[in-house]
Design an enzyme around this catalytic site. Structure first.
Site, PDB file in Angstrom:
ATOM      1  N   GLY A  89       0.628  -1.240  -0.119  1.00 40.55           N
ATOM      2  CA  GLY A  89      -0.040  -0.081   0.004  1.00 40.55           C
ATOM      3  C   GLY A  89       0.839   1.362  -0.189  1.00 40.55           C
ATOM      4  N   GLN A 149      -7.241  11.992   3.979  1.00 36.63           N
ATOM      5  CA  GLN A 149      -7.115  10.722   3.401  1.00 36.63           C
ATOM      6  C   GLN A 149      -8.332  10.221   3.019  1.00 36.63           C
ATOM      7  OE1 GLN A 149      -5.195   8.099   6.516  1.00 36.63           O
ATOM      8  NE2 GLN A 149      -3.321   8.482   5.520  1.00 36.63           N
ATOM      9  N   TYR A 152      -7.232   7.189   0.684  1.00 34.72           N
ATOM     10  CA  TYR A 152      -6.627   6.076   1.368  1.00 34.72           C
ATOM     11  C   TYR A 152      -7.735   5.258   2.296  1.00 34.72           C
ATOM     12  CZ  TYR A 152      -3.508   3.332   4.654  1.00 34.72           C
ATOM     13  OH  TYR A 152      -2.969   2.485   5.506  1.00 34.72           O
TER      14      TYR A 152
END
Length: 246
Positions: A89, A149, A152
């Site tokens: 990731g 984020q 993400y």
């Protein structure tokens, strides 16, 4: 019975700890590394020179064809792969107002598309052998969100949606699919955060008042990869020191 595990992104942080734990439990361990990683051969030589026995293959997990080629090469050299740990990731943290399409695409491809790309290679063999483990490494921020984020958090939340649906499809084939969601873990990346920020902003969020250890996350992965975890599937297991409970 000896098993073989493939850990994506296993040359640092959580991935390395997972590789070490599985090897200590007599798994044959394969890891992937980005094709542009110039330190990969040095890492492999160092680790194996210290008495470990890892296999490593170049793979752009965000690219389907690269994932397929990597899987084929790994099984040809090492043998059938029983356990897949989708750990690779990246982050591209920025507020949504400033986020570019490139920031979004890079994170979605590496963090979420990779789960499809690698798991697609794993399932046929696991189904034929009637045994398999797929473990997806998500994040506490996929559960609760995090400022800056959106890319993400969306990708990490998507991993668990994938987990639940696939778990239903493959349960009768003896394959389990689970997610783990670590909180703040004491990897090199987290330990590089300014100590003042750690003590004033991060640790106060964690009831245990400490960072997690990579070995603790690795231990959870090892359990999910084991025979004893055969009745556990479709779960998202939080390992965050109490930072987020639901």
């Amino acid at each position: 019975m000896s098993r073989t595990a493939l850990v994506t992104g296993g040359m640092g942080g959580l991935g390395e700890a997972i590789c070490l734990k599985l090897e200590a439990m007599d798994y044959e361990v394969i890891t992937t590394y980005s094709p542009g990683n110039r330190k990969a051969k040095d890492w492999l030589a160092k680790m194996n020179g210290e008495g470990h026995h890892f296999h490593a293959f170049a793979c752009d997990v965000a690219d389907y064809d690269s994932a397929a080629a990597c899987w084929q090469a790994a099984e040809a050299e090492v043998g059938p792969i029983d356990v897949l740990i989708n750990n690779a990731g990246i982050t591209r943290d920025v507020t949504f107002r400033k986020m570019t399409k490139g920031d979004w695409d890079a994170v979605m491809k590496t963090n979420l598309d990779s789960v499809f790309n690698m798991t697609k290679q794993a399932l046929p063999g696991m189904t034929d052998r009637k045994w398999g483990r797929v473990i997806n490494v998500s994040s506490v921020n996929g559960q609760k969100g995090a400022f800056g984020q959106t890319n993400y958090a969306a990708a990490k939340a998507g991993m668990h949606g994938f987990t639940k649906a696939l778990a239903l499809e493959v349960a009768k084939s003896g394959i389990t699919v689970n997610t783990i969601s670590p909180g703040y873990i004491g990897t090199n990346m987290v330990m590089a955060i300014d100590e003042a920020v750690l003590s004033s902003k991060i640790l106060p969020q964690i009831p245990m008042s400490r960072l997690g250890k990579p070995e603790e996350v690795a231990g959870l992965c090892a359990y999910l990869a084991s025979e004893e975890a055969a009745f556990l599937t479709g779960a998202n297991i939080s390992i965050n020191g109490g930072q987020h409970m639901f």
